[in-house]
Design an enzyme around this catalytic site. Sequence first.
Site, PDB file in Angstrom:
ATOM      1  N   GLU A 136       0.898  -1.310  -0.146  1.00 33.42           N
ATOM      2  CA  GLU A 136      -0.083   0.090   0.099  1.00 33.42           C
ATOM      3  C   GLU A 136       0.793   1.194  -0.045  1.00 33.42           C
ATOM      4  OE1 GLU A 136      -2.988  -0.263  -0.786  1.00 33.42           O
ATOM      5  OE2 GLU A 136      -3.268  -2.283  -0.492  1.00 33.42           O
TER       6      GLU A 136
ATOM      7  N   HIS B  99      -0.897  -1.522  -9.863  1.00 31.70           N
ATOM      8  CA  HIS B  99      -0.736  -3.126  -9.813  1.00 31.70           C
ATOM      9  C   HIS B  99       0.313  -3.557 -10.914  1.00 31.70           C
ATOM     10  CE1 HIS B  99      -4.370  -3.369  -7.095  1.00 31.70           C
ATOM     11  NE2 HIS B  99      -3.222  -3.307  -6.144  1.00 31.70           N
ATOM     12  N   CYS B 100       1.252  -4.476 -10.364  1.00 32.08           N
ATOM     13  CA  CYS B 100       2.004  -5.248 -11.311  1.00 32.08           C
ATOM     14  C   CYS B 100       1.762  -6.316 -12.262  1.00 32.08           C
ATOM     15  CB  CYS B 100       3.326  -5.833 -10.598  1.00 32.08           C
ATOM     16  SG  CYS B 100       4.413  -6.652 -11.622  1.00 32.08           S
TER      17      CYS B 100
ATOM     18  N   CYS C 295       8.791  -3.101 -11.037  1.00 23.17           N
ATOM     19  CA  CYS C 295       8.710  -2.297  -9.746  1.00 23.17           C
ATOM     20  C   CYS C 295       9.740  -1.869  -8.997  1.00 23.17           C
ATOM     21  CB  CYS C 295       7.534  -3.065  -9.111  1.00 23.17           C
ATOM     22  SG  CYS C 295       6.073  -3.574  -9.736  1.00 23.17           S
TER      23      CYS C 295
HETATM   24 ZN    ZN Z   1      -2.862  -2.566  -4.412  1.00 26.04          ZN
HETATM   25 ZN    ZN Z   2       6.207  -5.791 -10.058  1.00 23.20          ZN
END
Ligand code: ZN
Ligand code: ZN
Length: 298
Positions: A216, A225-226, A253
């Site tokens: 978060e 989101h990944c 990320c």
């Molecule tokens: Zn999330």
């Molecule tokens: Zn990721």
Amino acid sequence: MGFTRPDEKAIHDAVGDLSQLPVQLQRAFTPDREIFAPIPTPSAGDWLAIHKEQDQTFEKFKASRSNRPDATRHVIYLQPLGEFAAEHSPSIEKLREFAAAFFAMDVKLLPPAPTDGAKFPTRRNPLTGNTQILTGDVLNFLKSALPPDAFCVLAITMEDLYPEASWNFVFGQASLSDRVGVYSFARYDPAFYGQSRAPGYETLLLRRSCKVLAHETSHMFGLTHCTFFNCLMNGSNHLAESDRRPLHLCPVCLRKLQWSIEFDVLARYTALEQINRGAGFNDEADWLKVRIQKLRQE
Ligand SMILES: [Zn+2]
Ligand SMILES: [Zn+2]
């Protein structure tokens, strides 16, 4: 709603051009298939079976112009809300240490705020009967007292939450532009569902809590989101899916967060290995050890 796993080209496009980076960052962001697991194919009820996510490549992330820590706003504040009874709550200090290592930033605790009183009127959940706090009340409270050096302020609580009258519950809610969020760990305790607290459940509760805090808080930096790897930033629709996510970031990320915070990746991994080992997250600590060796290689 069909989710197609990204192919090699899509992954390389997501990571972006690494050729101008220092060699250690190139190693850190190389999508090594031996270390980073592919994103699981969603089953019925999983996040990606229900939600159509937009892929956020590194370049798209940069273009989103999300908040970055700067000379003025560079501290993550945690605001404990209500009781954290030692026998069935994660340690606040351990959560703080984990967040400090994960984001390689100052993470400070605000004095605990009581949940009783007029500030946070509660309701009884119409289905389960348990007490719940309205997330909007908490976000308004945080906004009204945002410290001048706060990158963000995150309330953490063992109380259950709801976002509006028609909803059953919510794990948390945030406002990126206001730099505030609130997250509940209530539903990460097996006892919430009437299940027994098996031996070692303290580690399970702490692990789940660290994971939701890191996920978060990463959203507060503008990471969405990944959709590229099995990653901390995968969306999650239920507890089993959340448990399946790793506690680490994939190379896409990681590159986003490193670009935002500008931490030293090796120093961050080293601090995280120590924290994970100390917390009893041995699989994660072992994974970090491999990563550290890889980054150190000549
Ligand atoms: Zn999330
Ligand atoms: Zn990721």
